[in-house]
Design an enzyme around this catalytic site. Structure first.
Site, PDB file in Angstrom:
ATOM      1  CB  SER A 157      37.691  39.083  37.381  1.00 50.91           C
ATOM      2  OG  SER A 157      38.128  39.863  38.467  1.00 50.91           O
TER       3      SER A 157
ATOM      4  CG  HIS B  67      42.670  40.602  37.671  1.00 52.76           C
ATOM      5  ND1 HIS B  67      42.269  41.565  36.776  1.00 52.76           N
ATOM      6  CD2 HIS B  67      41.551  40.185  38.297  1.00 52.76           C
ATOM      7  CE1 HIS B  67      40.955  41.709  36.842  1.00 52.76           C
ATOM      8  NE2 HIS B  67      40.485  40.895  37.766  1.00 52.76           N
TER       9      HIS B  67
ATOM     10  CG  ASP C 220      44.619  43.560  35.344  1.00 52.44           C
ATOM     11  OD1 ASP C 220      44.649  43.346  36.575  1.00 52.44           O
ATOM     12  OD2 ASP C 220      43.696  43.140  34.609  1.00 52.44           O
TER      13      ASP C 220
END
Ligand SMILES: *[C@@H]1O[C@H](CO)[C@@H](O)[C@H](O)[C@H]1NC(C)=O
Ligand SMILES: *[C@@H]1O[C@H](CO)[C@@H](O)[C@H](O)[C@H]1NC(C)=O
Ligand SMILES: *[C@@H]1O[C@H](CO)[C@@H](O)[C@H](O)[C@H]1NC(C)=O
Ligand SMILES: *[C@@H]1O[C@H](CO)[C@@H](O)[C@H](O)[C@H]1NC(C)=O
Ligand SMILES: *[C@@H]1O[C@H](CO)[C@@H](O)[C@H](O)[C@H]1NC(C)=O
Length: 374
Positions: A41, A341, A338
């Site tokens: 991600s 990340h 977040d």
């Protein structure tokens, strides 16, 4: 007369084709013909958008600072590979494998998938995704597509691919969504941090040599960052009682496990450069970059290093940023977007270091700019 007009039509056709090639020609300024991306991600740009998974980010407020809005990138703006593509001179971002079509593949593709790891079972707690082995398979079918575009000329194809840059950043989820999630995975009962790192490296090595066998020659292997310091981990175990005013108390158990993995990765890069003919592997030390970012946060302009800009619970780190949730106002003050990340601004700093830092503690044995020229 007729012949002349035929010649004219022919030349006009050629002219149009050349003009179209030029206007499309996104690589006229790029330092390498193509850029292929494998990862999780941290660099996924939409490959998970249409599959059943919680590891998805194609909703607001993800992409709040991205001109096209939410795209599936797990941050407020650009990811590290978006910025690297720009630094390498590409006019457009590298498209996700899931949507790329036709001759577009010649510039490179992004195969990264949120929740993915080196191990096949990693990230299954979040739903579907494409583990590294599948990403490599996607590259294999992309090569078939490229071969058709090169009219079956495999010599030309091999030469072309050997000039491309391959970015491979894997391993975070093998810790976050596997080893350090003992309620879902048995790996921490079956292995010590040391034997688990060795196991991961063995699997990783198989995939990286597979990429080499498929024609990759310029490969940037990206280490795992300081996962023990991300808001998610701080929220799990820390509270005010074990934190002081100046610093964030990271989870050193986790960081130590990561260091074992990264140390083995550097050895692997060295070995490949010695053993694989014409291979140019580099190690991008994101562990060191993330440490530097946190230690010198104020210098870089960050005020908040222990909380996500968007999220839920302690440190905004217990659940990831939810659909339509209101993010913090000033993203540029936050190291983390977040629970997991970095913000775009943090990605910019990491990308610039990877691209042209001259310190071997950031990039070893050379930086991405040098790799492009090598
Ligand atoms: C393949 O391409 C190379 C260089 O681009 C060229 O020299 C060679 O003749 C081509 N081979 C075939 C079979 O077309
Ligand atoms: C660090 O993480 C490990 C693994 O998740 C956990 O067992 C431990 O309690 C944590 N330690 C601290 C100090 O937060
Ligand atoms: C803070 O952490 C300590 C030990 O890690 C724990 O005993 C205590 O209950 C926690 N306090 C709060 C308010 O969560
Ligand atoms: C606060 O924590 C940081 C990071 O763990 C540490 O380096 C520093 O010495 C601590 N300061 C005090 C006053 O305890
Ligand atoms: C690194 O690249 C950035 C962006 O292109 C540039 O501003 C900077 O001057 C470069 N630094 C070095 C040491 O080449």
């Amino acid at each position: 007369m007729e012949r002349l007009s035929k010649v004219m039509v022919f030349s006009l056709g050629l002219l149009i084709r050349v003009a179209v090639a030029w206007s499309r020609g996104p690589n006229t300024q790029a330092q390498v013909p193509c850029f292929f991306i494998f990862g999780d991600s941290l660099v996924d740009n939409g490959n998970n958008n249409d599959i059943l998974t919680l590891a998805r980010a194609n909703y607001r407020p993800y992409g709040v600072d991205f001109p096209q809005g939410p795209s599936g990138r797990f941050t407020n703006g650009r990811t590290m590979v978006d910025i690297l593509a720009q630094l390498l001179g590409f006019r457009n971002y590298i498209p996700p494998y899931s949507v790329a079509r036709g001759a577009e593949v010649l510039r490179g593709l992004n195969f990264a998938s949120g929740a993915a790891g080196i191990r096949g079972e990693t990230g299954n707690n979040l739903g579907e995704h494409y583990p590294l082995a599948e990403q490599v398979n996607h590259f294999r079918s992309t090569l078939q597509q490229m071969k058709r575009i090169f009219r079956g000329n495999t010599t030309r194809l091999a030469d072309y691919v050997s000039k491309c840059i391959f970015y491979v950043g894997m391993g975070s989820n093998d810790y976050l969504n596997n080893y350090f999630m003992p309620t879902m995975y048995s790996t921490s009962y079956d292995y010590t941090p040391k034997t688990y790192a060795a196991l991961l490296l063995q699997d990783y090595s198989r995939q990286l040599t597979e990429l080499y066998d498929l024609g990759a020659r310029k490969v940037a292997v990206v280490g795992v960052g300081q996962i023990g310091c991300i808001p998610y981990e701080l929220a799990r175990y820390n509270n005010r009682s074990n934190k002081n005013r100046t610093g964030v108390q990271c989870n050193e158990t986790i960081n130590k496990a990561i260091v074992m993995f990264n140390t083995g990765l550097v050895q692997m890069v060295k070995r490949y450069n010695n053993e694989l003919h014409e291979a140019k592997f580099i190690y991008v030390n994101t562990y060191e970059s993330s440490k530097d970012l946190a230690a010198n946060a104020a210098t870089y302009g960050f005020d908040v290093i222990d909380k996500g800009c968007c999220g839920v619970g302690r440190n905004n780190g217990q659940i990831t940023c939810l659909p339509l949730q209101m993010p913090c106002e000033d993203r540029s003050k936050y190291l983390f977007w977040d629970a997991f990340h970095p913000t775009e601004d943090a990605n910019v700093i990491n990308a610039k270091k990877a691209y042209n830092s001259t310190s071997p503690s950031d990039v070893y044995p050379m930086n991405i700019q040098q790799l492009a020229l090598a």
